[in-house]
Design a protein around this motif. Structure first.
Motif, mmCIF file in Angstrom:
data_model
loop_
_atom_site.group_PDB
_atom_site.id
_atom_site.type_symbol
_atom_site.label_atom_id
_atom_site.label_comp_id
_atom_site.label_asym_id
_atom_site.label_seq_id
_atom_site.Cartn_x
_atom_site.Cartn_y
_atom_site.Cartn_z
ATOM 1 N N ASN A 190 24.343 -6.889 -24.265
ATOM 2 C CA ASN A 190 23.621 -6.834 -22.890
ATOM 3 C C ASN A 190 22.071 -7.299 -23.284
ATOM 4 O O ASN A 190 21.151 -7.575 -22.408
ATOM 5 C CB ASN A 190 23.390 -5.271 -22.533
ATOM 6 N N ILE A 191 21.298 -6.681 -24.470
ATOM 7 C CA ILE A 191 20.356 -7.252 -25.092
ATOM 8 C C ILE A 191 20.410 -9.200 -24.567
ATOM 9 O O ILE A 191 19.037 -9.284 -24.281
ATOM 10 C CB ILE A 191 19.937 -6.937 -25.765
ATOM 11 N N MET A 192 20.913 -9.674 -25.163
ATOM 12 C CA MET A 192 21.438 -10.771 -25.189
ATOM 13 C C MET A 192 21.189 -11.759 -23.569
ATOM 14 O O MET A 192 20.880 -12.593 -23.616
ATOM 15 C CB MET A 192 23.102 -11.247 -25.930
ATOM 16 N N LYS A 193 21.874 -10.823 -22.926
ATOM 17 C CA LYS A 193 21.842 -11.617 -21.565
ATOM 18 C C LYS A 193 20.923 -11.133 -21.231
ATOM 19 O O LYS A 193 20.164 -11.819 -20.402
ATOM 20 C CB LYS A 193 23.307 -10.356 -20.854
ATOM 21 N N ALA A 194 20.225 -10.203 -21.611
ATOM 22 C CA ALA A 194 18.944 -10.241 -20.549
ATOM 23 C C ALA A 194 18.243 -10.414 -20.930
ATOM 24 O O ALA A 194 16.890 -11.043 -20.193
ATOM 25 C CB ALA A 194 18.275 -8.487 -21.142
ATOM 26 N N LYS A 195 17.734 -11.156 -21.943
ATOM 27 C CA LYS A 195 17.239 -12.303 -22.934
ATOM 28 C C LYS A 195 16.874 -13.678 -21.614
ATOM 29 O O LYS A 195 15.980 -14.394 -21.831
ATOM 30 C CB LYS A 195 17.118 -12.752 -23.968
ATOM 31 N N LYS A 196 18.285 -13.899 -21.019
ATOM 32 C CA LYS A 196 18.251 -15.084 -20.809
ATOM 33 C C LYS A 196 17.623 -14.841 -18.860
ATOM 34 O O LYS A 196 17.747 -15.861 -18.500
ATOM 35 C CB LYS A 196 19.680 -15.690 -21.102
ATOM 36 N N LYS A 197 17.340 -13.766 -18.387
ATOM 37 C CA LYS A 197 17.113 -13.035 -17.185
ATOM 38 C C LYS A 197 16.254 -13.561 -16.971
ATOM 39 O O LYS A 197 15.530 -13.075 -17.693
ATOM 40 C CB LYS A 197 17.753 -11.730 -17.133
ATOM 41 N N PRO A 198 16.101 -14.244 -15.987
ATOM 42 C CA PRO A 198 14.337 -14.602 -15.436
ATOM 43 C C PRO A 198 13.758 -13.275 -14.901
ATOM 44 O O PRO A 198 14.348 -12.452 -14.038
ATOM 45 C CB PRO A 198 14.788 -15.919 -14.250
ATOM 46 N N LEU A 199 12.657 -13.471 -15.028
ATOM 47 C CA LEU A 199 11.759 -12.022 -14.859
ATOM 48 C C LEU A 199 10.600 -12.890 -13.987
ATOM 49 O O LEU A 199 10.011 -13.728 -13.039
ATOM 50 C CB LEU A 199 10.456 -12.165 -15.920
#
Length: 249
Positions: A190-199
């Motif tokens: 989930n940490i790796m996925k969160a790095k790719k999510k746009p803000l």
């Protein structure tokens, strides 16, 4: 139901803060930062509501420097769906935070805002109450239990005399206390996925808020060191010292 969860970037709770040499504040350079512990509890509670089928979307929002993205990505890794960063390098006081959150709430239209009762850096304990006043929403502060049902939130509050249960009509503001839950650790995937999510990147001006400095720090100093204890030979000597030296009896 949509839930808005404000989070704040602070010095890690396990790090001992150091005062700047000139006494102007706390040293933040090269210091480990993390999400405010009370904000972690707020994120966890929102996630549990979603897992229970009571919430459909969790939106995390933070107000601070660009590095606050790390805090938001922690919230995303825990289970938040979207994140908004209101970027500013200035010190933002609670009233301005509440004004920005009011504008975010009016734009996102959540039915519930869950936030920590206070931040461990300034311990202001004001933002939730100010936000409720600005929005005209009901509020349940210092929550140790929150239940959602029939368009209402039942909040168990921690008060001086024990516990108080209040029923809030949604939309509402809830501020979290320590005993509400135990936040989870974000998993590595989930940490790796969160790095790719746009803000979503915003600025205070986008919400029509002009930051103002109302407080001035005159001096910051570390607390005095603890004095060494003494041994006494009898109860009578202990009572004598408490009465005549410490002045507590």
């Amino acid at each position: 139901m949509k839930v808005l969860v404000p989070v704040k970037r602070v010095i890690d709770a396990n790090v001992k803060p150091r005062v700047k040499a000139d006494g102007s504040g706390v040293e933040l350079a090269n210091v480990k930062m993390a999400m405010n512990p009370f904000c972690e509890i707020a994120v966890e509670e929102a996630i549990r509501m979603k897992e229970a089928g009571k919430v459909e979307e969790i939106v995390a929002v933070s107000i601070g420097p660009e590095k606050a993205q790390e805090t938001l990505r922690t919230a995303l890794a825990m289970g938040a769906d979207r994140a908004i960063l209101v970027k500013t390098d200035e010190t933002v006081e609670p009233l301005d935070v509440a004004k920005i959150l009011k504008a975010v709430a009016e734009e996102e239209k959540p039915e519930l805002v869950i936030l920590g009762k206070q931040a461990i850096d300034d311990d202001a304990n004001q933002t939730g109450q100010m936000l409720a006043a600005l929005l005209g929403w009901s509020q349940g502060t210092f929550a140790s239990k929150v239940e959602l049902a029939d368009g209402k939130a039942t909040v168990t509050r921690e008060v001086d005399g024990g516990l108080q249960v209040v029923e809030l009509k949604l939309p509402a503001i809830v501020t979290t206390d320590l005993r509400l839950n135990q936040p989870r650790y974000a998993s590595l995937p989930n940490i790796m996925k969160a790095k790719k999510k746009p803000l979503d990147l915003k600025e205070p001006g986008d919400y029509g808020v002009e930051l103002k400095t109302r407080l001035k720090v005159l001096k910051t100093e570390e607390p005095a060191g603890r004095k060494a204890g003494v041994k006494v030979g009898s109860v009578a000597e202990l009572v004598d010292k408490l009465k005549n030296e410490a002045g507590v009896l």
